[in-house]
Design a protein around this motif. Structure first.
Motif, PDB file in Angstrom:
ATOM      1  N   ASP A  15     -10.493   5.635  -3.040  1.00  0.00           N
ATOM      2  CA  ASP A  15      -9.511   4.640  -3.501  1.00  0.00           C
ATOM      3  C   ASP A  15      -8.725   4.989  -4.668  1.00  0.00           C
ATOM      4  O   ASP A  15      -9.181   5.518  -5.704  1.00  0.00           O
ATOM      5  N   ASP A  16      -7.554   4.543  -4.701  1.00  0.00           N
ATOM      6  CA  ASP A  16      -6.706   4.715  -5.779  1.00  0.00           C
ATOM      7  C   ASP A  16      -7.020   3.830  -6.865  1.00  0.00           C
ATOM      8  O   ASP A  16      -7.463   2.662  -6.483  1.00  0.00           O
TER       9      ASP A  16
ATOM     10  N   ASP B  13      -1.641  -4.595 -11.633  1.00  0.00           N
ATOM     11  CA  ASP B  13      -2.666  -5.260 -10.883  1.00  0.00           C
ATOM     12  C   ASP B  13      -3.505  -5.965 -11.423  1.00  0.00           C
ATOM     13  O   ASP B  13      -3.693  -7.256 -11.192  1.00  0.00           O
TER      14      ASP B  13
ATOM     15  N   SER C  45      -4.079  -4.739  -5.938  1.00  0.00           N
ATOM     16  CA  SER C  45      -3.739  -3.485  -5.817  1.00  0.00           C
ATOM     17  C   SER C  45      -3.550  -2.991  -4.583  1.00  0.00           C
ATOM     18  O   SER C  45      -2.671  -2.109  -4.061  1.00  0.00           O
ATOM     19  N   LYS C  46      -4.344  -3.700  -3.489  1.00  0.00           N
ATOM     20  CA  LYS C  46      -4.050  -3.354  -2.200  1.00  0.00           C
ATOM     21  C   LYS C  46      -2.779  -3.855  -1.729  1.00  0.00           C
ATOM     22  O   LYS C  46      -2.011  -3.050  -0.750  1.00  0.00           O
TER      23      LYS C  46
ATOM     24  N   ARG D  14      -0.113  -4.006  -3.572  1.00  0.00           N
ATOM     25  CA  ARG D  14       0.858  -3.239  -4.117  1.00  0.00           C
ATOM     26  C   ARG D  14       1.195  -1.900  -2.982  1.00  0.00           C
ATOM     27  O   ARG D  14       2.365  -1.324  -2.832  1.00  0.00           O
ATOM     28  N   ILE D  15      -0.008  -1.372  -2.562  1.00  0.00           N
ATOM     29  CA  ILE D  15       0.025  -0.060  -2.117  1.00  0.00           C
ATOM     30  C   ILE D  15       0.656  -0.489  -0.625  1.00  0.00           C
ATOM     31  O   ILE D  15       1.381   0.090  -0.188  1.00  0.00           O
TER      32      ILE D  15
ATOM     33  N   ARG E 162       4.358  -0.841  -0.739  1.00  0.00           N
ATOM     34  CA  ARG E 162       5.304   0.004  -0.992  1.00  0.00           C
ATOM     35  C   ARG E 162       6.608   0.352  -0.403  1.00  0.00           C
ATOM     36  O   ARG E 162       7.468   0.747  -0.806  1.00  0.00           O
TER      37      ARG E 162
END
Length: 697
Positions: free
Chosen positions: A356-357, A363, A432-433, A435-436, A439
């Motif tokens: 995972d990033d 975040d 975070s999720k 944001r991804i 995108r």
């Protein structure tokens, strides 16, 4: 330097005689922006802060418990404290009294040697002297040694005024005669300083003013930062006297709670510690020479932070009680520690899996309110306005202290705080999720890119205009869409159908919301993003109209849509651009309407229907039985839907407003959140108040 004209007699045109030296405070009056930033309201406020900061420094040293600030009706400002008082004896090297030295000499004060003040906000030694230079009159009163000592200045020059105010006759004192004089006796235990100054309008713009709210906010903020200090503010400029008094014993923990407006996810965490570093500074030796010397410094770090359910980030940073709005090295260290600790915790709890990033700063900052304070002797600021801390060692020390204390807070939470700390980690992961996942979606926010992209929902029936008149009707079901297509004005009315009830986003993650087809369609069509990235100016339509059936299911759909808008597109509600259509419930067809009377009458509630029928009976108007009762929008003909619900000339809309944002947030959490118990209690307690006849069964 001043410019000179080059003449034929002087072919070289530039010699030493063209150079000019600005003595003393002349440099301040010549280039005031270098010292106070500007000559508008911001610079005027900075002058007031300089005098206030001197009193606050006394409080930081434990010598002052009360500060009084007064904004007088004649445009002058006064600051008084019960500190030790400016020294009134003579300084050996210059022969000037302490008061005159502080008020007339740049880079003179008690904050250089580290003896009088271990941590202070005024560090360049130019604060009081700059204010004096930029004031048409400045009066100083010092209570010390059993007397009140007074002294006056005009544009930085000491002398005597024959009366009150800046226009009184002024007599400049010769060098041998100027100095303090005693005006009255006071008790020896009474000490303090009072400074009153009138800003020079030759320097400041005519429209430059002191904002009362800015002063009150700054004084409240200072009272938070210095626990136990009482600060009183008196504004005499208006028709009525306005007074405020602040004192907070809880310090920055209370400040953090005061700044945050959303629902808390965690309690306020207080992280404190100290670090050491060595700094090489020039120090005056006995012969008056500057010698580079290694000096041991201590930095005290004190941070309060809490995460909330919202998206906004509030970070306030301070150095020795001086606000650093553009932050600096201390906030850099704070951010660095947050990212490292949160990533380590997420890996340790398996919320972030291998591959995972890693999370990034944005975040973590989502919903974070933080107050970052450091105290150290002689900090290095970038410029006299002190907006950025430049002391490089602060980054390392703040990062170490926050990293250590924050890790301890997660590893060993206080009693009852284990689940809130887990909720913080889950919130950061969700951000975070999101944001991804968002995108790609952010590329389609604006209308032009959205129109060119085939990803727009196929069922969107767009309008031709993009001005403020444009409306997006979110319609319940395909059956109502067919009728609405014929009823709409295609010039400015667009239609987007949704299938049944959308996802309840109040208890779903952001990632799940973005995966939901209906929610994603609404976000794509509006073209302005969601959550923290939502841009009100980029919304493709002037207003949103929720058009659902007038039954229980329709009300539920409206509630779900409003939950989506409130949670992820809140600025639309704040701007008053969200409406609910009000379709009629009944259609009365008159058998023999009178001249000028409509053949069809619409009513919007059972009470209105009964009232209308009673009125018809009294007037002898007859109607056709049975009266039509609409169960859904699909039962209407296009002309009926246009006339009653969509045509701006005849329709009725209800604007959705938020009068109290905090109360609205609580209601959404109660009715749509994941906690079942409070909702069950709410329904049970209100069941007896419900009229059974109103239930649509």
């Amino acid at each position: 330097m001043t410019a000179a004209t080059i003449t034929a007699e002087d072919p070289h045109g530039y010699t030493a005689r063209h150079l000019s030296v600005l003595e003393g405070l002349e440099a301040v009056r010549k280039r005031p922006g270098m010292y106070i930033g500007s000559t508008d309201s911001r610079g005027l406020m900075h002058c007031l802060w300089e005098i206030i900061d001197n009193s606050v420094d006394e409080a930081l040293g434990g010598h002052c418990s009360r500060i009084e600030v007064a904004l007088h009706a004649d445009g002058s400002m006064e600051v008084g404290d019960d500190g030790r008082g400016i020294p009134v004896d003579a300084e050996p090297k210059t022969g000037l009294t302490g008061v005159e030295l502080v008020m007339t000499r740049l880079h003179a004060g008690g904050k250089f040697g580290g003896i009088s003040y271990t941590a202070s906000g005024g560090l360049h030694g130019v604060g009081a002297s700059v204010v004096n230079a930029l004031s048409v009159r400045l009066d100083v009163e010092v209570d010390r040694d059993g007397h009140t000592h007074v002294m006056s200045f005009k544009r930085g020059l000491p002398g005597d005024f024959a009366g009150d105010g800046p226009d009184a006759k002024f007599t400049k004192k010769p060098a041998k005669q100027r100095g303090l004089h005693q005006s009255k006796r006071v008790a020896k235990r009474i000490t303090g300083t009072r400074v009153r100054f009138w800003p020079d309008r030759q320097i400041f713009l005519k429209e430059a003013t002191i904002g009362d709210e800015a002063v009150v906010d700054r004084m409240r903020q200072t009272a938070f930062l210095v626990p136990g200090l009482t600060i009183a503010v008196r504004d005499e400029r208006g028709e009525e006297l306005v007074e405020h008094e602040f004192r907070f014993d809880g310090g920055i923990s209370e400040f953090c709670d005061h700044l945050a407006s959303d629902q808390p996810v965690s309690e306020v965490l207080r992280l404190q510690g100290r670090g050491h570093f060595t700094e090489t500074v020039p120090v005056l030796d006995d012969q008056g020479h500057l010698t580079p010397t290694d000096v041991e410094r201590d930095i005290d770090v004190d941070v309060a932070l809490r995460w909330g359910a919202g998206y906004d980030t509030i970070t306030k940073s301070f150095v020795n009680v001086i606000a650093t709005p553009k932050h600096g090295t201390h906030v850099t260290g704070f951010d660095r520690a947050l990212v490292k600790v949160l990533n380590d915790q997420l890996r340790a709890t398996k919320l972030l899996k291998n591959g995972d990033d890693p999370i990034i700063k944005d975040d973590i900052l989502e919903g974070l309110t933080a107050v970052v304070t450091v105290r150290l002797p002689e900090p290095q600021f970038e410029g006299q306005t002190k907006e950025v801390l430049g002391t490089s060692a602060a980054t390392r020390i703040v990062s170490q202290v926050i990293g250590r204390e924050l890790k301890e807070a997660f590893d060993n939470p206080k009693r009852g705080q284990k689940q809130p700390m887990r909720s913080v980690l889950e919130k950061v992961v969700s951000a975070s999720k999101a944001r991804i996942a968002a995108r790609q979606q952010r590329e389609n926010q604006r209308r032009k890119s959205a129109l060119e992209n085939s990803a727009l929902p196929a069922k969107l029936v767009d309008c031709r205009t993009a001005d403020d008149r444009s409306e997006l009707f979110i319609v319940e079901g395909d059956s109502a869409l067919g009728t609405a297509k014929l009823a709409r004005n295609s010039e400015f009315q667009a239609l987007l159908p949704i299938r049944g009830k959308i996802l309840n986003v109040q208890k779903a993650s952001v990632a799940d919301m973005l995966k939901n087809v209906e929610c994603a369609s609404i976000i794509q069509v509006l073209g302005a993003g969601s959550g923290r990235t939502f841009d009100l100016d980029a919304v493709r339509y002037g207003r949103i109209v929720l058009m659902a059936d007038a039954d229980v299911d329709g009300a539920h759909i409206r509630c779900l849509l409003l939950t989506l808008l409130h949670r992820y597109m809140r600025p639309m509600l704040d701007a008053g651009r969200v409406f609910a259509a009000v379709p009629p419930l009944h259609r009365i067809e008159l058998t023999k309407p009178k001249k000028g009377q409509d053949k069809h009458i619409y009513t919007y509630s059972d009470a209105e229907l009964r009232k209308k029928l009673v009125e018809f009976e009294r007037r002898g108007v007859r109607w056709k039985e049975p009266i039509q009762r609409y169960k859904g929008l699909g039962e209407m003909d296009a002309d009926q839907l246009a006339e009653t619900t969509m045509d701006p000339r005849h329709r009725m809309l209800r604007r959705i407003r938020i009068e109290d944002a905090q109360e609205a947030e609580g209601i959404f959490n109660l009715l749509m959140g994941s906690e079942v118990g409070p909702r069950r209690e709410f329904i049970s307690s209100g069941a007896s108040e419900l009229d059974d006849s109103r239930i649509d069964i």
